[in-house]
Design an enzyme around this catalytic site. Structure first.
Site, short mmCIF file in Angstrom:
data_model
loop_
_atom_site.label_atom_id
_atom_site.label_comp_id
_atom_site.label_asym_id
_atom_site.label_seq_id
_atom_site.Cartn_x
_atom_site.Cartn_y
_atom_site.Cartn_z
N TYR A 145 15.42 19.30 4.72
CA TYR A 145 15.96 20.35 4.94
C TYR A 145 17.51 20.55 4.47
O TYR A 145 18.33 19.87 5.13
CB TYR A 145 15.80 21.23 6.28
CG TYR A 145 16.68 22.60 6.53
CD1 TYR A 145 16.83 23.61 5.93
CD2 TYR A 145 17.25 22.52 7.66
CE1 TYR A 145 17.18 24.87 5.95
CE2 TYR A 145 18.20 23.80 7.74
CZ TYR A 145 18.02 24.80 7.07
OH TYR A 145 18.94 25.75 7.35
N ASP A 230 11.76 17.74 15.45
CA ASP A 230 12.05 19.33 14.97
C ASP A 230 10.94 19.93 14.55
O ASP A 230 10.55 19.85 13.67
CB ASP A 230 13.24 19.42 13.75
CG ASP A 230 13.66 21.09 13.82
OD1 ASP A 230 12.74 21.73 14.06
OD2 ASP A 230 14.75 21.15 12.97
N ILE A 232 9.99 23.10 14.53
CA ILE A 232 10.28 24.48 14.59
C ILE A 232 8.87 25.34 13.84
O ILE A 232 8.69 26.28 13.89
CB ILE A 232 11.41 24.87 13.72
CG1 ILE A 232 11.74 26.31 13.69
CG2 ILE A 232 11.33 24.37 12.33
CD1 ILE A 232 13.32 26.85 12.89
N LYS A 272 10.57 30.91 13.10
CA LYS A 272 9.42 30.79 12.04
C LYS A 272 7.89 31.08 12.77
O LYS A 272 7.28 32.12 11.78
CB LYS A 272 9.23 29.13 11.72
CG LYS A 272 10.70 28.88 11.19
CD LYS A 272 11.41 29.54 10.08
CE LYS A 272 12.68 28.67 9.75
NZ LYS A 272 13.25 29.45 8.55
#
Length: 469
Positions: A145, A230, A232, A272
């Site tokens: 990302y 992570d 998410i 998300k």
């Protein structure tokens, strides 16, 4: 300028990345079906807009939560006054239960290990402040990302060392790649403090295999460093293989009473899975009480409002709603991803097989004029300015192979996605025609050159013959 800090005047934010530049171009000329039908369609934003009807339906049925009432009595004053930055107990309980539900209740979470933050951006930076500082490094698998260059480095002073992954194995992490990154950090005189992964991956849209997760646990155990997972996108997994949380791996391997147990940390957010990035709800989950205590103190710089916590605690505590939402969200994501993949195929473009996320990792290597990142940028600019689609080039994600792009599919209507695919198909067709015309010209020139060389050779021979006579 002399009165400003070095942080203000340095160029280390990462804002000049093509990832952010594409957004800027979109904001200058945003597509609107009625007002600006020839504008740029935003396909660089990983946002989930597919289930707002479910959220709005719940809000309509639960007016007390919206109007900040409890048993029909207003609690507005209670919520408006100062709240301890540990967070509302009811919301923390609802959040950890939702996290467990997303993971099929294969693992549970303790509210005492949870720290609320203003989104995952804040969670990741807070963890960096807890684990690393200037001269330290975090290893990240590529592609990753683009925002991590900002989130992890800009204010903390920590560095990122990439774990180089390739398309040859679907960009999976390997033991040799991990070791190579570790050695690279040491060559740069950086102390490696941990590894950070996104699972499911942004930008790949894939879940990590159990083998990769075991490999990571073994690696951080051997090196005595931290592991940040992570997660998410954990609630966006719409097809097999199923999502496996790093906490589930630790549990299955019975590592609760080992040192590595306290060196594994999870980042989560509702941005998300619930499509609520504007609510700024993130969290750190850690088994290290020192990290939890420090992160809780730091969270005072980025709190989640009490009103937001109250509203979402009511929503997430409604188990009938969360069950329905998770199921329908998965189905809608899969349907929309299939639409994108189908549209790409019609344009002669393939992508990495994926099972999660709000995007696809799209292979446009065959459209490059050469196998270089310069050619990738040239193609990207044509897609942004001519085709008017904002997508993210692989180089912005630190991909080592030119020609890959991240394309988002859940932040627009189905009609807008259809239009985007039509634009892309027309563009690819024009490139094919151009390339064919170019190839025809090359062949014609080659043919003419051969004739010219033959004629020149014959003329020279004829002249020599005439001279000898």
């Amino acid at each position: 300028m002399g009165l400003l800090s070095r942080k203000v005047t340095c160029n280390s934010h990462g804002q000049d990345s093509s990832y952010f530049l594409g957004w800027q171009e979109y904001e200058k000329n945003p597509y609107d079906e009625v007002k600006n039908p020839k504008g740029i369609i935003q396909m660089g934003l990983a946002e989930n807009q597919l289930c707002f009807d479910l959220l709005e339906s719940w809000l309509a049925k639960n007016p007390d939560a919206v109007s900040f009432k409890r048993e029909e009595q207003s609690i507005f004053k209670e919520l408006a006054l100062f709240q301890d930055y540990h967070g509302l107990p009811a919301f923390k309980k609802a959040l950890v239960d939702f996290m467990a539900e997303i993971r099929g209740n294969q693992v549970s979470f303790d509210t005492d290990h949870l720290v609320l933050t203003a989104g995952a951006t804040s969670a990741n930076e807070t963890l960096m402040f807890c684990l690393a500082e200037k001269g330290d490094a975090i290893l990240l698998p590529t592609p990753y990302y683009p925002g991590f260059d900002r989130d992890l480095k800009w204010r903390t002073g920590a560095e990122i060392v990439p774990i180089q992954c390739s398309s040859s194995n679907g960009f999976q992490i390997t033991e040799s790649a991990l070791e190579a990154a570790y050695q690279e950090a040491q060559r740069k005189n950086l102390r490696v403090k941990g590894v950070l992964v996104t699972n499911p991956s942004n930008p790949l849209g894939t879940t990590m295999s159990r083998n990769e997760l075991d490999l990571l646990v073994n690696f951080v155990t051997d090196k005595e460093i931290h592991l940040i997972s992570d997660e998410i996108y954990s609630g966006t997994v719409f097809s097999s293989p199923a999502f496996v949380s790093i906490m589930e791996v630790l549990k299955d391997r019975k590592l609760e009473n080992t040192q590595v147990w306290e060196r594994v940390h999870v980042v989560y957010s509702l941005s998300k899975d619930l499509g609520l990035p504007g609510f700024r709800v993130g969290a750190i989950y850690s088994n290290d009480p020192i990290v939890v205590a420090a992160a809780t103190k730091m969270s005072s710089f980025g709190l989640v409002s009490s009103q937001t916590q109250y509203l979402l605690s009511a929503m997430l505590s409604d188990k009938k709603f969360t069950k329905e939402y998770i199921s329908k969200n998965h189905k809608r994501l899969q349907k929309r991803q299939n639409k994108l993949v189908s549209g790409l195929e019609k344009a002669g473009i393939s992508c990495l097989e994926s099972n999660a996320g709000l995007f696809c990792w799209v292979d446009m290597r065959h459209l490059l004029s050469s196998n270089t990142f310069e050619a990738e940028m040239e193609l990207w600019k044509r897609i942004v300015y001519d085709v008017k689609l904002n997508i993210s080039p692989g180089s912005s994600c630190h991909c080592t192979e030119p020609g890959w792009f991240r394309v988002c599919f859940a932040n627009m209507s189905e009609d807008t996605l259809k239009l985007a695919m039509q634009r892309l198909k027309s563009f690819v067709s024009s490139i094919t025609i151009d390339n064919q015309t170019h190839q025809d010209l090359k062949n014609m020139r080659k043919k003419n050159r051969t004739k010219w060389v033959f004629r020149l050779s014959f003329q020279s021979f004829h002249d020599r013959e005439q001279g000898e006579r």
